[in-house]
Write a protein that holds these residues in place. Structure first.
Motif, PDB file in Angstrom:
ATOM      1  N   LYS A   1      27.721  54.912  51.668  1.00  0.00           N
ATOM      2  CA  LYS A   1      26.624  55.230  52.568  1.00  0.00           C
ATOM      3  C   LYS A   1      26.687  56.716  52.935  1.00  0.00           C
ATOM      4  O   LYS A   1      27.749  57.323  52.952  1.00  0.00           O
ATOM      5  CB  LYS A   1      26.694  54.404  53.852  1.00  0.00           C
TER       6      LYS A   1
ATOM      7  N   ASP B   1      19.919  46.813  59.292  1.00  0.00           N
ATOM      8  CA  ASP B   1      20.215  46.801  57.850  1.00  0.00           C
ATOM      9  C   ASP B   1      21.696  47.041  57.549  1.00  0.00           C
ATOM     10  O   ASP B   1      22.038  47.752  56.596  1.00  0.00           O
ATOM     11  CB  ASP B   1      19.358  47.837  57.110  1.00  0.00           C
TER      12      ASP B   1
ATOM     13  N   ALA C   1      22.611  43.418  61.839  1.00  0.00           N
ATOM     14  CA  ALA C   1      21.721  42.884  60.800  1.00  0.00           C
ATOM     15  C   ALA C   1      20.330  43.501  60.922  1.00  0.00           C
ATOM     16  O   ALA C   1      19.707  43.853  59.904  1.00  0.00           O
ATOM     17  CB  ALA C   1      21.641  41.366  60.913  1.00  0.00           C
TER      18      ALA C   1
ATOM     19  N   GLY D   1      25.651  41.699  57.098  1.00  0.00           N
ATOM     20  CA  GLY D   1      25.536  42.707  56.054  1.00  0.00           C
ATOM     21  C   GLY D   1      26.189  44.019  56.419  1.00  0.00           C
ATOM     22  O   GLY D   1      25.893  45.056  55.804  1.00  0.00           O
TER      23      GLY D   1
END
Length: 337
Positions: free
Chosen positions: A77, A141, A138, A167
């Motif tokens: 990320k 994202d 969540a 996630g």
């Protein structure tokens, strides 16, 4: 909203235990627990802050001017800045009931994600705390790091199921939370973890696993052996043990011992973009800041968080330019003394 306005608003909302000081240095709250203070005489939180102030930065403006890039890549990320909001629990007990853990994490997670960083969220004896935190992640994202307390393995397994559903791109455990008074003799039980325990937990995580609460080379190497993707050099803000070294004092030796084999975060008394620069120069990949983000939420919710992030970001970019580092990779140990 600017940061001074955030502080003024926070003083109206944050309760009597925290003073929303212009600089959160541990002096006004010292050993105020419940409250934002530290254990014992409150020495560790104060020392954390003071040791960063003793480190000086070396200016070098004999450089061709370039645009400063503060971005960081971590676990696949990309983030706008190399600092994250730290996990805080029981805010209604330690600050005021203007927020509880559920509403606090909801604001913090979304505001951090919208402004290019992520929040580490807290855990608690109430299962709804982790449920709500992972729900907030969540909705963002997966841009958040749930931080699980060192419960017994069965309870941790249940928490990790929530983490996976969220996630979340990474998950942490604050192993030093075993020393928190409110976790002792509780149900579910919490306590220290062996290397074998950490191996099992890392496998449960299903995402890069971060061990928070490492203060020694020995501890860092144990976390590495257990398969952790990262560690946080942290003494829990002084809240679990009095008379500890400051994180700034132990960071360089831990960085040297780990030798780039895992990511290294550091927290504890880091309060400005200049402090962030110092930590990066000493070898940290990123930093975590906790208490001032509480002030930011109480002082302005999402807008307060943005104001604090912008303040830190501006200070960091300015320090980088003044020291001749125009990307994080260009920050080197010789830029501090």
């Amino acid at each position: 909203m600017n940061y001074n306005e955030v502080l003024a608003n926070a003083r109206e909302n944050i309760g009597k235990l925290c003073k929303a000081c212009p600089v959160c240095n541990g002096l006004a709250c010292r050993n105020t627990v419940p409250g934002p203070g530290a254990k014992g005489v409150g020495d560790t939180a104060i020392r954390n802050y003071q040791k960063w102030q003793e480190i000086r930065v070396n200016m070098d403006t004999l450089c061709a001017p370039k645009t400063v890039d503060t971005s960081l890549e971590l676990f696949g990320k990309k983030f706008r800045y190399p600092f994250f909001a730290g996990p805080v629990g029981a805010v209604n007990l330690h600050y005021s009931d203007a927020y509880d853990d559920v509403s606090y994490n909801k604001v913090l997670v979304s505001a951090c994600a919208e402004n290019g960083i992520v929040a580490f969220t807290g855990d608690g004896t109430n299962p709804k705390v982790m449920e709500a935190a992972t729900d907030a992640i969540a909705l963002a994202d997966g841009m958040g790091v749930p931080t699980v307390k060192p419960w017994n393995l069965d309870t941790i397994r249940e928490k990790m199921d929530l983490v996976k559903k969220s996630g979340a791109f990474a998950v942490a455990m604050d192993v030093d939370a075993a020393g928190l008074p409110f976790l002792k003799n509780m149900d579910p039980p919490a306590g220290g973890k062996s290397v074998e325990d950490l191996k099992a937990i890392a496998e449960m995580a299903g995402a890069p696993f971060i061990v928070k609460g490492v203060m020694t080379v020995k501890g860092a190497l144990k976390a590495k052996e257990a398969g952790a993707a990262a560690i946080v050099v942290s003494n829990h803000g002084g809240r679990v043990q009095d008379q500890c070294p400051a994180t700034a004092e132990v960071l360089p030796e831990i960085v040297k011992a780990v030798g780039g084999s895992m990511k290294i975060f550091v927290d504890g008394g880091i309060r400005s973009g200049v402090d962030i620069f110092k930590a990066l120069a000493l070898g940290a990949d990123a930093v975590i800041i906790a208490r001032p983000f509480v002030t930011a939420v109480y002082g302005g919710a999402e807008e307060g968080v943005k104001a604090y992030i912008d303040k830190l970001a501006g200070e960091l970019a300015d320090t980088m330019a003044m020291c001749g580092a125009f990307s994080l990779d260009e920050i080197t140990p010789d830029m501090v003394r």
